[in-house]
Enzyme design. Structure first.
Site, PDB file in Angstrom:
ATOM      1  N   HIS A  74       0.817  -1.207   0.000  1.00 40.39           N
ATOM      2  CA  HIS A  74       0.000   0.000   0.000  1.00 40.39           C
ATOM      3  C   HIS A  74       0.857   1.265   0.000  1.00 40.39           C
ATOM      4  O   HIS A  74       0.580   2.224  -0.702  1.00 40.39           O
ATOM      5  CB  HIS A  74      -0.906  -0.037   1.234  1.00 40.39           C
ATOM      6  CG  HIS A  74      -1.846   1.111   1.344  1.00 40.39           C
ATOM      7  ND1 HIS A  74      -3.060   1.133   0.715  1.00 40.39           N
ATOM      8  CD2 HIS A  74      -1.749   2.278   2.012  1.00 40.39           C
ATOM      9  CE1 HIS A  74      -3.674   2.255   0.984  1.00 40.39           C
ATOM     10  NE2 HIS A  74      -2.904   2.978   1.767  1.00 40.39           N
ATOM     11  N   HIS A 121     -10.356   3.258  -1.110  1.00 44.68           N
ATOM     12  CA  HIS A 121     -10.584   2.932   0.286  1.00 44.68           C
ATOM     13  C   HIS A 121     -11.464   1.690   0.306  1.00 44.68           C
ATOM     14  O   HIS A 121     -12.526   1.661   0.928  1.00 44.68           O
ATOM     15  CB  HIS A 121     -11.208   4.114   1.038  1.00 44.68           C
ATOM     16  CG  HIS A 121     -10.501   4.402   2.317  1.00 44.68           C
ATOM     17  ND1 HIS A 121     -11.136   4.636   3.503  1.00 44.68           N
ATOM     18  CD2 HIS A 121      -9.188   4.447   2.600  1.00 44.68           C
ATOM     19  CE1 HIS A 121     -10.238   4.837   4.453  1.00 44.68           C
ATOM     20  NE2 HIS A 121      -9.059   4.726   3.934  1.00 44.68           N
TER      21      HIS A 121
END
Lengths: 777, 276
Positions: A74, A121
């Protein structure tokens, strides 16, 4: 025992423990990483072990936690970096780019610039849709703020499973698409409206492949005077590091590790704590206070606290400047007692930024934040050298080379080339019962009006949304192709924003699909009278350790780059989201673009709705027989169809011709042909106007009326031309494939095939069904 | 008073997020308006140069937004803080006849303060009305049409009653509900000319949802106090200040021109500069 000197090792601060590492076998290292939820693979563990062997000591838990954040997929883009660099590295459009930090920054006009960025998200929203979607907005706002820009618009592309999917049909631990959809929309509404940034564009897509892993992407555009552009790096040794915004708590711990693996049936119970808590009413004054501090040049560089919290932000900020740091964790203002030092270090509590401030400016800066009631704390300093020293009460909690910590070696994982596109014989669209077919397509979940969702988002706050997400007459608005902002009332220059995604085409042909998405973005921008300028991309894919997935990724990225080159888009920022899937399910390759275009004069913008009966309707661009990725193919469960070819450079040529016609006011309405084909394009134009149309589908040159009505390929627009300016229109486009379809009429949707009526639709009844087709509770 | 000396304060706290477009509109009218944080009136945590007094200003406006998040009844927290910080001066300001207005969240704040619909003596007090959750149960961002009812509001006296304006709405809690005997209260408001605007349909007829976006009693979109110097309006005149902000300008043309909200704000400014 913490705090006590162990044989020859440094003494660590209370609450800090060391982790035995140096003498472990590779298998034991892997077990340790799993037990502590660090997410390292064996190659990385060996590298870390070597570092500590050289250092002659064991790591602390805080050091390992910080490393785990920065080395996660990430934060580090370790699997994607090589592909992105190769494809997006050399674009002509780079000359318009002013910055490529946390957000991309592009020239606008006179001394002004805009910033753009999109990110995902997805995993937080899969377990906690309301909070996940809300903090997604929170995060993207900080990225924009982190380059000195003020957020001025939000975009929300969303992907869910079918809303009517019954609970019993869901895999264990998976939440129903209806629950996720309602929660996500409410989360966007409540955070976006409270923070006071308009949501002006987006998209809602449905497909069974998103049942397990929905996608919640969020994009933002900011605006700034060029002189305010700030770097995401520390500027000088001796500068203070000031933490501003929300208090630090235990929420969002391990968020990046959660984002860097697939979902499981236990994600709900195991990872709920990885979802942060958003507070728009901290963010709103934080934005004000930061902008005021930027305007008074009290901030020299900054970074937002997102994935990996303070560890990632401070590490990247000082490393980018070529410095080290000294940070006193006991100065970090906490929301609750009893946080362990490593938890403070990696907590992803929301609404926080880290500022690099000259020592002499500190008191002026703190005064601004005090007036806005926003906590601001001097927590450390920028140091010469490359060592970061993390302390508590003056005692060390971790000491690492910051370059080692924040910059893991990029991985070159294996890829497998995607299978070729054409696998099945070409499908045939029936020509009979065309009215029923068009009706079915128009009322499909993918097509029905998004008005019920658009209306719960404030899309007008700031008053600069001059072409709105809903366009046409106030009594029956329709979907626009792009929204247009007028950021400065002193000028008529505008900024157009649009979202583009076509996962189904990418699934059939990743490279062609990549180009298709860029084309769609460009068509939307040209349609409103904007010249394509830049896009930021969120690349949502499955597990990159699967060579097939990474092969798709590489091909999509290549297609995006080809599209960008042909259409002169800059790509100043982007985000990669891997590990979307789990429980045996995989999402289709889903690149999502937030694209921007420059409108030279907003008074020349064209909207989607028809304007006047008697004006001719033209189809601009060549029609193609391929059906791959189309709404019709999806509704009929057809896979393995070729997708229509795309020619970005040719599209650009046609788009430029349309811009010049818009300048002469020859175009009254423009709509790009995309999902649902020519029929749905015409219907949306009519819905927004209360008028009708009469068209000859044979003008497409295709084999039959069915294909002509629902085919989606490619690079086409429908335009309503001012009937007094037809010669100018035809002259301007004489070198392009242009066909006269028919004309605008007072009422009804009339489709012909040469002189035979093939469908006659009552538009007022169809409009009502289309308008009320998407229920949001 | 010359317009370039007509100071207007846009009173804000955290979450007041519609101040920017209102400020831009007033500045376009050549008024030296400024956003003033409530703390600047209190003098708490602010530098000397940033302290302000209510009577530095001719007009006080409470802009829209979600003050303090509006996690309890909309406007309630902001109202409580106003009362604590500047309550007596605000009352004095109102009783002196100066203009005080609230847009959207600002309307909710003035209602919570008891200034709207208000008492004949201009005093604050227990709220006499509430702006409740929209009948739809959620936020509504949409164009709305308002009709000027020809009431007590002095700045609009030169306009013919019945005139219809496009002023967009964007709120989740805009349903006006009157306390005590609502029916009698509504008649009182009508009789005393305190109804400033009503929602009407796009054809000018009575508004039903969505043209009355919240279910407000009597289709009321805006009211004044009995003196006519305090007003509250749910829709946003600052968002249709320019014609190009109207949702259908691409159909109706004239993007350069003023929008319907321009007239409302211009009337307020003109009134304030001529009535000292």
């Amino acid at each position: 025992m913490p705090g006590q000197a162990i044989d020859g090792e440094p003494e660590w601060a209370p609450g800090v423990s060391t982790v035995p590492f140096r003498n472990l076998s590779r298998a034991a290292l892997v077990r340790t990483s799993a037990r502590l939820n660090l997410g390292f693979d064996s190659v990385e563990l060996v590298r870390i072990q070597r570092y500590y062997m050289r250092a002659g000591r064991e790591p602390t838990d805080l050091e390992l936690a910080g490393l785990a954040q920065s080395w996660s997929e990430h934060c580090s883009y370790k699997s994607s970096r090589v592909f992105l660099r190769a494809a997006f590295g050399k674009l002509q459009s780079a000359r318009r780019v002013l910055g490529t930090g946390d957000a991309g920054v592009m020239k606008f006009e006179d001394g002004f610039a805009y910033a753009l960025r999109i990110e995902s998200h997805n995993h937080p929203s899969a377990v906690e849709p309301y909070g996940g979607a809300a903090t997604g907005i929170g995060g993207i706002l900080r990225d924009i703020l982190a380059v000195g820009a003020k957020p001025i618009a939000l975009a929300d592309p969303l992907f869910f499973g079918p809303l009517d999917r019954a609970r019993e049909q869901l895999p264990p631990g998976v939440k129903s698409p209806r629950y996720l959809f309602d929660g996500v929309v409410a989360g966007i509404r409540d955070y976006g409206n409270r923070v006071g940034v308009p949501t002006v564009t987006g998209g809602i897509y449905f497909d069974p492949q998103y049942v397990v892993n929905p996608l919640v992407n969020v994009g933002c555009v900011g605006f700034l005077p060029r002189a305010r552009l700030l770097p995401n790096r520390a500027r000088a040794a001796g500068d203070r590091l000031v933490l501003v915004g929300g208090l630090t708590g235990r929420d969002g711990i391990g968020g990046v590790s959660f984002a860097s693996r697939e979902l499981t049936e236990r994600s709900e119970t195991e990872s709920r704590g990885a979802v942060q808590l958003g507070n728009p009413i901290m963010k709103e004054p934080l934005i004000h206070a930061c902008i005021e501090a930027f305007d008074r040049t009290l901030v020299r560089g900054l970074k937002d606290l997102g994935g990996g919290g303070l560890a990632t932000a401070s590490g990247e900020l000082v490393h980018a400047g070529g410095f080290g740091s000294e940070i006193d964790l006991d100065r970090v203002p906490l929301r609750e007692r009893g946080l362990l030092p490593w938890e403070i270090w990696v907590s992803e509590s929301q609404e926080r930024m880290l500022l690099d401030v000259r020592p002499n400016d500190l008191s002026a800066l703190l005064a601004i934040f005090r007036r806005w009631d926003v906590p601001a704390t001097d927590i450390g300093r920028v140091n010469r050298g490359s060592i970061e020293r993390i302390r508590l009460g003056g005692v060390a909690a971790g000491t690492l080379d910051v370059g080692f910590r924040v910059a893991p070696t990029p991985r070159r994982r294996p890829t497998r080339a995607p299978r070729s596109a054409t696998r099945r014989p070409r499908a045939r669209v029936p020509d009979e019962l065309l009215a029923e077919l068009i009706r079915d397509q128009t009322l499909a979940p993918d097509s029905v009006s998004r008005e019920p969702v658009i209306r719960v988002y404030d899309h007008e706050v700031f008053g600069h949304t001059i072409l709105k997400p809903l366009q046409g007459q106030v009594t029956s608005p329709s979907h626009g192709d792009a929204a247009v902002l007028r950021p400065r009332t002193e000028s008529w220059k505008g900024l157009a924003l649009t979202v583009a995604a076509q996962p189904w085409a990418c699934q059939e042909d990743p490279r062609g699909g990549g180009r298709w998405v860029v084309e769609e973005a460009a068509r939307n921008l040209y349609a409103v009278g904007a010249r394509p300028d830049a896009f930021t991309n969120c690349l949502n894919f499955g597990n990159p350790e699967d060579p097939h997935v990474l092969g798709q990724f590489a091909a999509v990225v290549r297609g995006l780059a080809e599209g960008a080159r042909g259409l002169d888009f800059a790509i100043p920022s982007g985000n990669v989201s891997f590990y979307n899937g789990g429980l045996g399910a995989e999402i289709p390759p889903t690149p999502v673009l937030l694209a921007t275009g420059i409108v030279p004069d907003v008074r020349q913008c064209t909207s989607v709705d028809l304007k006047e009966a008697g004006n001719p309707l033209y189809l601009v661009g060549a029609s193609r027989p391929e059906l791959g990725g189309s709404l019709w193919a999806r509704r009929n469960g057809l896979r393995g169809q070729p997708i229509p070819p795309t020619h970005p450079a040719r599209l650009r040529h046609m788009g430029e011709a349309l811009l010049s016609l818009a300048r002469s006011h020859a175009l009254r309405a423009v709509h790009d042909v995309s999902d649902g084909g020519l029929a749905l394009t015409l219907l949306e134009m009519a819905f927004g106007s209360g008028l009708g149309f009469s068209v000859d589908l044979a003008a497409t040159g295709l084999a039959g009326p069915g294909l002509a009505a629902v085919g989606e390929g490619a690079s086409r627009w429908v335009v309503e031309v001012d009937r007094t300016l037809v010669p100018m229109f035809e002259r301007q486009l004489r070198a392009e494939p242009v066909a006269r379809l028919g004309e605008v009429i007072a009422t009804g949707g009339h489709f012909r095939w040469t002189d035979r009526t093939v469908a006659d639709l009552d538009l007022s009844e169809l409009y009502t069904a289309w308008r009320d087709g998407l229920r949001w509770t | 008073m010359r317009r370039d000396r007509l100071r207007i304060a846009l009173v804000s706290i955290e979450g007041t997020n519609n101040d920017e477009e209102l400020l831009a509109a007033l500045r376009a009218l050549r008024v030296p308006a400024e956003v003033v944080q409530l703390k600047q009136f209190e003098g708490r945590d602010v530098e000397r140069s940033q302290r302000r007094d209510l009577f530095d200003f001719r007009v006080l406006l409470f802009p829209g937004g979600f003050s303090a998040g509006d996690y309890v009844r909309a406007g309630a927290i902001f109202a409580a803080r106003v009362r604590a910080a500047v309550g007596p001066s605000l009352e004095e300001f109102v009783r002196a006849g100066h203009l005080v207005g609230g847009i959207c969240n600002g309307f909710q704040v003035l209602t919570e303060l008891g200034l709207l619909p208000g008492r004949p003596d201009g005093r604050m007090g227990r709220p006499q009305a509430a702006l409740m959750t929209n009948d739809s149960g959620h936020h509504e961002c949409r164009p709305t049409f308002l009709r000027w009812e020809g009431g007590r509001f002095a700045p609009l006296q030169s306009l013919p009653p019945g005139e219809r304006y496009m002023i967009p709405s964007s709120h989740g809690e805009g349903k006006l509900v009157l306390s005590d005997e609502p029916g009698a209260r509504l008649e009182d408001l009508e009789r005393t000319g305190q109804i400033l605007f009503r929602y009407v349909g796009p054809d000018g007829g009575p508004a039903e949802y969505p043209w009355n976006p919240n279910g407000s009693v009597g289709n009321i979109a805006a009211v004044t106090n009995p003196m006519g110097n305090v007003f509250g309006i749910m829709p946003h005149p600052e968002r249709s200040f320019y014609r190009i902000q109207h949702p259908d300008w691409t159909r109706k043309g004239h993007p350069e021109g003023p929008g319907d909200g321009h007239l409302f704000l211009e009337s307020i400014v003109r009134y304030a500069e001529t009535h000292d």
